[in-house]
Design a protein around this motif. Structure first.
Motif, short mmCIF file in Angstrom:
data_model
loop_
_atom_site.label_atom_id
_atom_site.label_comp_id
_atom_site.label_asym_id
_atom_site.label_seq_id
_atom_site.Cartn_x
_atom_site.Cartn_y
_atom_site.Cartn_z
N ASP A 79 -13.82 38.07 0.67
CA ASP A 79 -14.34 38.55 1.94
C ASP A 79 -13.80 37.72 3.10
O ASP A 79 -13.45 38.26 4.16
CB ASP A 79 -15.87 38.52 1.94
CG ASP A 79 -16.46 39.11 3.21
OD1 ASP A 79 -16.35 40.34 3.39
OD2 ASP A 79 -17.00 38.34 4.03
N ILE A 80 -13.71 36.40 2.91
CA ILE A 80 -13.14 35.55 3.96
C ILE A 80 -11.69 35.92 4.20
O ILE A 80 -11.24 36.06 5.36
CB ILE A 80 -13.27 34.06 3.58
CG1 ILE A 80 -14.75 33.64 3.63
CG2 ILE A 80 -12.43 33.18 4.50
CD1 ILE A 80 -15.01 32.25 3.08
N ALA A 81 -10.92 36.11 3.14
CA ALA A 81 -9.52 36.50 3.29
C ALA A 81 -9.40 37.85 3.99
O ALA A 81 -8.52 38.05 4.84
CB ALA A 81 -8.84 36.55 1.93
N ASP A 101 1.68 33.03 7.23
CA ASP A 101 2.40 33.35 6.00
C ASP A 101 1.43 33.77 4.90
O ASP A 101 1.68 34.74 4.17
CB ASP A 101 3.20 32.14 5.52
CG ASP A 101 4.43 31.86 6.37
OD1 ASP A 101 4.77 32.70 7.22
OD2 ASP A 101 5.03 30.78 6.19
N ALA A 102 0.33 33.04 4.76
CA ALA A 102 -0.63 33.34 3.70
C ALA A 102 -1.30 34.69 3.92
O ALA A 102 -1.50 35.46 2.97
CB ALA A 102 -1.67 32.23 3.63
N ILE A 103 -1.66 34.98 5.16
CA ILE A 103 -2.32 36.26 5.44
C ILE A 103 -1.37 37.42 5.16
O ILE A 103 -1.77 38.46 4.61
CB ILE A 103 -2.84 36.29 6.89
CG1 ILE A 103 -3.99 35.29 7.04
CG2 ILE A 103 -3.31 37.70 7.26
CD1 ILE A 103 -4.47 35.12 8.47
N ARG A 104 -0.09 37.26 5.50
CA ARG A 104 0.88 38.32 5.21
C ARG A 104 1.04 38.52 3.71
O ARG A 104 1.11 39.66 3.22
CB ARG A 104 2.23 38.00 5.86
CG ARG A 104 2.25 38.22 7.37
CD ARG A 104 3.67 38.18 7.91
NE ARG A 104 4.23 36.83 7.83
CZ ARG A 104 4.20 35.95 8.82
NH1 ARG A 104 3.63 36.27 9.98
NH2 ARG A 104 4.74 34.75 8.69
N TRP A 112 -6.50 36.31 -3.24
CA TRP A 112 -6.91 35.22 -2.35
C TRP A 112 -6.91 33.89 -3.09
O TRP A 112 -6.73 32.83 -2.47
CB TRP A 112 -8.31 35.49 -1.78
CG TRP A 112 -9.44 35.37 -2.75
CD1 TRP A 112 -9.96 36.36 -3.53
CD2 TRP A 112 -10.20 34.18 -3.05
NE1 TRP A 112 -11.00 35.86 -4.31
CE2 TRP A 112 -11.17 34.54 -4.03
CE3 TRP A 112 -10.16 32.87 -2.60
CZ2 TRP A 112 -12.08 33.62 -4.55
CZ3 TRP A 112 -11.08 31.95 -3.11
CH2 TRP A 112 -12.01 32.32 -4.08
N ARG A 113 -7.07 33.91 -4.40
CA ARG A 113 -7.07 32.68 -5.18
C ARG A 113 -5.66 32.09 -5.35
O ARG A 113 -5.52 30.91 -5.65
CB ARG A 113 -7.68 32.92 -6.57
CG ARG A 113 -9.16 33.29 -6.55
CD ARG A 113 -9.69 33.44 -7.95
NE ARG A 113 -11.08 33.84 -7.97
CZ ARG A 113 -12.12 33.00 -7.89
NH1 ARG A 113 -11.89 31.70 -7.78
NH2 ARG A 113 -13.36 33.44 -7.92
N ASP A 114 -4.63 32.90 -5.17
CA ASP A 114 -3.26 32.47 -5.43
C ASP A 114 -2.40 32.34 -4.19
O ASP A 114 -1.37 31.66 -4.22
CB ASP A 114 -2.58 33.47 -6.38
CG ASP A 114 -3.29 33.60 -7.71
OD1 ASP A 114 -3.86 32.59 -8.17
OD2 ASP A 114 -3.29 34.71 -8.27
N VAL A 115 -2.80 33.00 -3.11
CA VAL A 115 -1.87 33.16 -1.99
C VAL A 115 -1.53 31.82 -1.34
O VAL A 115 -0.36 31.55 -1.02
CB VAL A 115 -2.46 34.15 -0.96
CG1 VAL A 115 -3.78 33.67 -0.38
CG2 VAL A 115 -1.45 34.43 0.14
N ILE A 161 -7.12 29.20 0.47
CA ILE A 161 -6.73 30.56 0.86
C ILE A 161 -5.45 30.52 1.67
O ILE A 161 -4.57 31.37 1.54
CB ILE A 161 -7.86 31.25 1.64
CG1 ILE A 161 -9.10 31.42 0.76
CG2 ILE A 161 -7.40 32.62 2.16
CD1 ILE A 161 -10.32 31.91 1.52
N THR A 162 -5.30 29.51 2.52
CA THR A 162 -4.09 29.37 3.32
C THR A 162 -3.42 28.01 3.16
O THR A 162 -2.22 27.89 3.35
CB THR A 162 -4.40 29.56 4.82
OG1 THR A 162 -5.37 28.58 5.23
CG2 THR A 162 -4.92 30.96 5.09
N HIS A 163 -4.19 26.97 2.84
CA HIS A 163 -3.68 25.60 2.77
C HIS A 163 -4.07 25.00 1.41
O HIS A 163 -5.15 24.43 1.27
CB HIS A 163 -4.23 24.76 3.92
CG HIS A 163 -3.67 25.13 5.26
ND1 HIS A 163 -3.92 26.34 5.85
CD2 HIS A 163 -2.85 24.44 6.11
CE1 HIS A 163 -3.28 26.39 7.02
NE2 HIS A 163 -2.62 25.26 7.18
#
Length: 308
Positions: A79-81, A101-104, A112-115, A161-163
């Motif tokens: 949900d956060i992603a 980059d992560a959101i794309r 979301w666990r891997d991005v 999720i991103t970092h």
């Protein structure tokens, strides 16, 4: 139980530091001093060309997390992603490179666990451990202030999720446990936070933050977007200040990544000194004030599950 006033200090402090720093982001301390003397008021225009009190991605993404926690009643990484992606699609004027980059990648179907890990693995040292997750993570500290083991887990998963870098993931854990310590009235929240993670966290992170505040000179504090630099400077300014205003003004006038260093300092300072230590002239100007206050109250009154 954390009071809603204390929680408001965290979220309002984050937004105040973000908005105070936004107009002078990327400027040197010398350049800021030459043009403004000391920045202690909300300025319009400047970097990003926005009106006074405008917040950046720091506050926007913290709001995504806070709203998710309240509305889902749990930590829900997907949900956060999803909320990050919706925000990204709205065309924000400021967004960090790793976050973008992560959101794309997430929009292209990566879990979301891997991005965050996938993006991190393709980045060279020096561009893989920014402060884009510590700037937004404070809502977790409010929601899980009474369960620090869970708070460490949630902080790491949310960061990733991103970092994904361990310096970022454990940096969020240290920051959030320190904020939670202030909200709980602990004697030495930073020491307690470092003790909790030191067996697993990167040595550089723990050793650098243990220097704060007594074993580092103020003129040695860095102002870059590197996560450890941001945390060290923000913690120093909060631990050596007499008020939230003093801490945030000191942090922003160091120059560099002023919005994020200001936001992290603001969240810590709001936790330490309370919302009443934030100047009315700031709080009355920032965007999302009502949302931040309502979310702070909800985070302290909603039974939020770990979701892990």
């Amino acid at each position: 139980m954390v009071s809603s006033d204390a929680a408001s200090g965290v979220l309002l402090g984050l937004a105040c530091g973000d908005a105070l720093g936004r107009p002078v982001e990327f400027r040197s301390a010398e350049s800021i001093a030459d043009e403004h003397g000391t920045v202690a008021e909300m300025l319009g225009h400047g970097t990003h060309g926005q009106p006074a009190g405008t917040v950046t991605d720091d506050t926007d993404l913290a709001l995504c997390i806070a709203r998710s926690l309240v509305e889902q009643g749990a930590f829900d990484g997907q949900d956060i992603a999803d909320r990050f992606h919706e925000w990204y699609e709205s065309g924000p004027f400021d967004i960090g490179l790793m976050t973008a980059d992560a959101i794309r990648e997430y929009a292209n179907g990566t879990s979301w666990r891997d991005v965050g890990r996938d993006v991190w693995q393709h980045r060279a040292e020096g561009s893989n451990a920014g402060n884009g997750s510590v700037m937004r993570c404070a809502p977790h500290a409010i929601a899980f202030a009474d369960d620090l083991d869970t708070l460490v887990q949630v902080s790491q998963q949310s960061s990733a999720i991103t970092h994904y870098d361990p310096r970022c993931a454990y940096g969020c854990a240290v920051l959030n446990c320190t904020i939670a310590g202030y909200l709980r009235g602990d004697d030495d929240p930073l020491a307690g936070a470092l003790d909790r993670v030191e067996n697993d966290a990167p040595d550089e992170l723990v050793e650098t933050l243990r220097l704060v505040p007594d074993h580092i000179e103020e003129n040695q504090l860095p102002n870059s977007g590197y996560v450890i630099h941001t945390l060290q400077t923000a913690l120093y300014d909060v631990l050596t200040a007499d008020s939230a205003e003093d801490a945030i003004v000191s942090a922003v006038n160091r120059g560099g990544d002023t919005d994020t260093i200001g936001a992290v300092t603001g969240a810590l300072a709001g936790a330490r000194f309370g919302s009443e230590s934030l100047p009315d002239r700031w709080v009355d100007t920032i965007g999302y004030r009502e949302d931040l206050e309502l979310l702070a109250h909800a985070l302290t009154t909603t039974d939020i599950d770990t979701g892990i």
